[in-house]
Design an enzyme around this catalytic site. Structure first.
Site, PDB file in Angstrom:
ATOM      1  N   LYS A 111       0.872  -1.183   0.000  1.00 32.64           N
ATOM      2  CA  LYS A 111       0.000   0.000   0.000  1.00 32.64           C
ATOM      3  C   LYS A 111       0.896   1.216   0.000  1.00 32.64           C
ATOM      4  CE  LYS A 111      -4.512   0.868   0.331  1.00 32.64           C
ATOM      5  NZ  LYS A 111      -5.659   0.043  -0.046  1.00 32.64           N
TER       6      LYS A 111
HETATM    7  P1  NAD Z   1     -14.054   7.268  -2.090  1.00 33.88           P
HETATM    8  O1  NAD Z   1     -13.169   8.400  -1.720  1.00 33.88           O
HETATM    9  O2  NAD Z   1     -14.493   7.085  -3.507  1.00 33.88           O
HETATM   10  O3  NAD Z   1     -15.412   7.293  -1.218  1.00 33.88           O
HETATM   11  C1  NAD Z   1     -15.454   7.480   0.162  1.00 33.88           C
HETATM   12  C2  NAD Z   1     -16.757   8.209   0.473  1.00 33.88           C
HETATM   13  O4  NAD Z   1     -16.913   8.261   1.890  1.00 33.88           O
HETATM   14  C3  NAD Z   1     -16.772   9.658  -0.033  1.00 33.88           C
HETATM   15  O5  NAD Z   1     -17.971   9.889  -0.742  1.00 33.88           O
HETATM   16  C4  NAD Z   1     -16.675  10.485   1.244  1.00 33.88           C
HETATM   17  O6  NAD Z   1     -17.339  11.725   1.154  1.00 33.88           O
HETATM   18  C5  NAD Z   1     -17.355   9.560   2.246  1.00 33.88           C
HETATM   19  N1  NAD Z   1     -16.968   9.859   3.624  1.00 33.88           N
HETATM   20  C6  NAD Z   1     -15.780  10.291   4.107  1.00 33.88           C
HETATM   21  N2  NAD Z   1     -15.846  10.470   5.434  1.00 33.88           N
HETATM   22  C7  NAD Z   1     -17.091  10.134   5.802  1.00 33.88           C
HETATM   23  C8  NAD Z   1     -17.771  10.104   7.038  1.00 33.88           C
HETATM   24  N3  NAD Z   1     -17.176  10.462   8.175  1.00 33.88           N
HETATM   25  N4  NAD Z   1     -19.070   9.684   7.057  1.00 33.88           N
HETATM   26  C9  NAD Z   1     -19.698   9.321   5.928  1.00 33.88           C
HETATM   27  N5  NAD Z   1     -19.105   9.341   4.720  1.00 33.88           N
HETATM   28  C10 NAD Z   1     -17.820   9.735   4.657  1.00 33.88           C
HETATM   29  O7  NAD Z   1     -13.303   5.961  -1.546  1.00 33.88           O
HETATM   30  P2  NAD Z   1     -13.604   4.447  -1.925  1.00 33.88           P
HETATM   31  O8  NAD Z   1     -12.684   4.031  -3.014  1.00 33.88           O
HETATM   32  O9  NAD Z   1     -15.075   4.235  -2.062  1.00 33.88           O
HETATM   33  O10 NAD Z   1     -13.083   3.725  -0.604  1.00 33.88           O
HETATM   34  C11 NAD Z   1     -13.855   3.685   0.581  1.00 33.88           C
HETATM   35  C12 NAD Z   1     -13.259   2.626   1.495  1.00 33.88           C
HETATM   36  O11 NAD Z   1     -13.238   1.370   0.824  1.00 33.88           O
HETATM   37  C13 NAD Z   1     -11.805   2.888   1.932  1.00 33.88           C
HETATM   38  O12 NAD Z   1     -11.651   2.326   3.220  1.00 33.88           O
HETATM   39  C14 NAD Z   1     -10.999   2.066   0.928  1.00 33.88           C
HETATM   40  O13 NAD Z   1      -9.724   1.723   1.405  1.00 33.88           O
HETATM   41  C15 NAD Z   1     -11.903   0.850   0.811  1.00 33.88           C
HETATM   42  N6  NAD Z   1     -11.732   0.054  -0.399  1.00 33.88           N
HETATM   43  C16 NAD Z   1     -11.836   0.604  -1.629  1.00 33.88           C
HETATM   44  C17 NAD Z   1     -11.714  -0.220  -2.741  1.00 33.88           C
HETATM   45  C18 NAD Z   1     -11.917   0.308  -4.133  1.00 33.88           C
HETATM   46  O14 NAD Z   1     -11.946  -0.513  -5.057  1.00 33.88           O
HETATM   47  N7  NAD Z   1     -12.084   1.596  -4.326  1.00 33.88           N
HETATM   48  C19 NAD Z   1     -11.439  -1.578  -2.595  1.00 33.88           C
HETATM   49  C20 NAD Z   1     -11.350  -2.107  -1.313  1.00 33.88           C
HETATM   50  C21 NAD Z   1     -11.510  -1.282  -0.209  1.00 33.88           C
END
Ligand code: NAD
Length: 421
Positions: A111
């Site tokens: 990461k």
């Molecule tokens: P992203 O930035 O696209 O979306 C995150 C969303 O959460 C945003 O819309 C943001 O406004 C919202 N957010 C932030 N703080 C918040 C809060 N306190 N309360 C409510 N909403 C809040 O990110 P993502 O890619 O969707 O990733 C989200 C999580 O999933 C992370 O932990 C990431 O590591 C994990 N993840 C992502 C992927 C992927 O394929 N993108 C894969 C596995 C895990």
């Protein structure tokens, strides 16, 4: 809880370590091997000089942690956040090792990220940070070494810059050096939706266990980004009732179910979910505690802690985010009989389709969306059964079972390879 206790609970590396220790103890893992598997194998800290649009020189801190390459090249996203820490990157890198092992794909775990706030940077500044970060890591990246992907605040465009920078240095286009690229540059169909779709597959399996019907299953989702939005879309399309969404700037609720396709359009137009018609406003923190069948955190780490775990009403928690539940909260949920589908299983759909992208790039032959979805579904279902099989066999909760399964697989690879001296 004391301040020091709270700090320890919220440190994802401490949380990961506590879960690792419990799983290793139950596996009766050789203590020497446990020491090797617990620590990251390589931690790189960079200080990157970048010329800002103003003409000033700025210095940014970046990290890349390779936790394990025992089962294949390092694999894991890159995040750009202002409060990024080395411990956070370490935890995320180790989760990637365990996640790839849970879904049994031939990758290790890594990461990385840069401490910055992309909202305060121009596109040019973002590109220069990305290219310099990539150039500094040239000796460590590569399709056979370490393959980054998007994570919080990074996207297809950032991946395209990484691919281009790497390719310029090695003198040939190397699409397989990153995943999550645009389709026209060797991306895979179905990559963007993969994590959310994978969440739906494991939710389906959980419903079968509890003999619950989709159309009577009420879901609340935290986060409407990549993961949360795709999960909402796929769950809605399969007749689940998504009744609440919690976002950073507010929440929305409708007991009869939200119209998710309309919400996606509304968010695109208004850049917020707040004020969506046919919904009532709701406090985002209170939504986590609202009455529902599935709670799907898809935003950040440390959302379910000792402060709120005893008040969560959901019967099932499907962890779309990485590390949304602290190790201490996880024990409370277990005592209360909440069925938790742990992050290293629930959100593994993203890395699984990243693996498909890497395979397609290396073959130069691309699959249809149907092929991607079918293969993803097969892998997610089989990982779900593997984890639940371990849970029953060892009488442990699914999270510990997922760690045990993953550690067992990685330990086996390390032992087969032997220790190079
Ligand atoms: P992203 O930035 O696209 O979306 C995150 C969303 O959460 C945003 O819309 C943001 O406004 C919202 N957010 C932030 N703080 C918040 C809060 N306190 N309360 C409510 N909403 C809040 O990110 P993502 O890619 O969707 O990733 C989200 C999580 O999933 C992370 O932990 C990431 O590591 C994990 N993840 C992502 C992927 C992927 O394929 N993108 C894969 C596995 C895990």
């Amino acid at each position: 809880m004391t301040d020091a206790g709270a700090e320890k609970e919220l440190n994802p590396w401490e949380s990961q370590g506590a879960l690792f220790d419990e799983a290793a103890r139950r596996l009766q893992l050789n203590p020497g091997l446990a020491k090797v598997l617990r620590e990251p194998s390589k931690e790189i800290i960079l200080h990157i000089p970048v010329q800002m649009d103003s003409g000033e020189l700025e210095l940014f801190t970046g990290y890349r942690v390779q936790h394990s390459i025992a089962r294949g090249p390092g694999k894991g996203g890159i995040r750009y956040t202002p409060d990024l820490t080395l411990d956070e990157v370490r935890a995320l890198a180790s989760w990637m090792t365990w996640k790839c092992a849970v879904v049994n794909i031939p990758f290790g775990g890594a990461k990385g990220g840069v401490v910055c706030d992309p909202k305060k940077l121009s596109k040019g500044e973002l590109e220069r940070i990305t290219r310099r970060y990539t150039a500094e890591l040239l000796d460590f990246l590569g399709p056979e070494r370490d393959v980054p992907a998007p994570d919080v605040n990074t996207d297809e465009q950032v991946m395209a810059w990484i691919m281009d920078t790497y390719s310029m240095h090695v003198r040939h286009t190397t699409t397989a050096v990153v995943t999550g690229k645009p389709l026209d540059l060797g991306g895979s169909r179905g990559r963007q939706e993969a994590t959310g779709r994978g969440c739906m597959v494991v939710c389906d399996e959980a419903l079968k266990r509890f003999k619950m019907a989709r159309d009577r299953t009420r879901v609340i989702i935290q986060g409407f980004g990549n993961v949360g939005r795709a999960a909402a879309q796929h769950l809605h399309a399969e007749m689940y009732r998504v009744i609440g969404i919690a976002e950073k700037d507010g929440g929305i609720y409708n007991a009869n179910g939200l119209d998710i396709p309309a919400l996606v359009d509304y968010r695109k137009e208004n850049r917020t979910i707040v004020g969506f018609p046919a919904s009532e406003p709701a406090d985002p923190q209170e939504l986590l505690l609202a009455d529902c069948d599935i709670l799907l955190p898809a935003a950040l780490e440390n959302q379910i802690t000792t402060r709120n775990a005893d008040r969560i009403k959901a019967r099932i928690i499907c962890e779309g985010a990485n590390g949304p539940t602290t190790a201490a909260a996880d024990e409370i949920l277990e005592q209360r009989g909440v069925f938790v589908i742990p992050d290293i299983l629930a959100n593994a759909g993203g890395v699984t389709v990243s693996y498909f992208e890497w395979v397609q790039d290396r073959q130069g032959y691309f699959w249809t969306l149907t092929q991607v979805r079918e293969r993803l579904e097969r892998i997610m279902r089989s990982a779900f059964f593997d984890v639940m099989g371990y849970a029953e066999q060892h009488s442990v909760r699914p999270r510990i079972a997922a760690y045990m399964l993953a550690i067992d697989r990685v330990a086996f690879a390390v032992q087969l390879r032997g220790i190079y001296a």
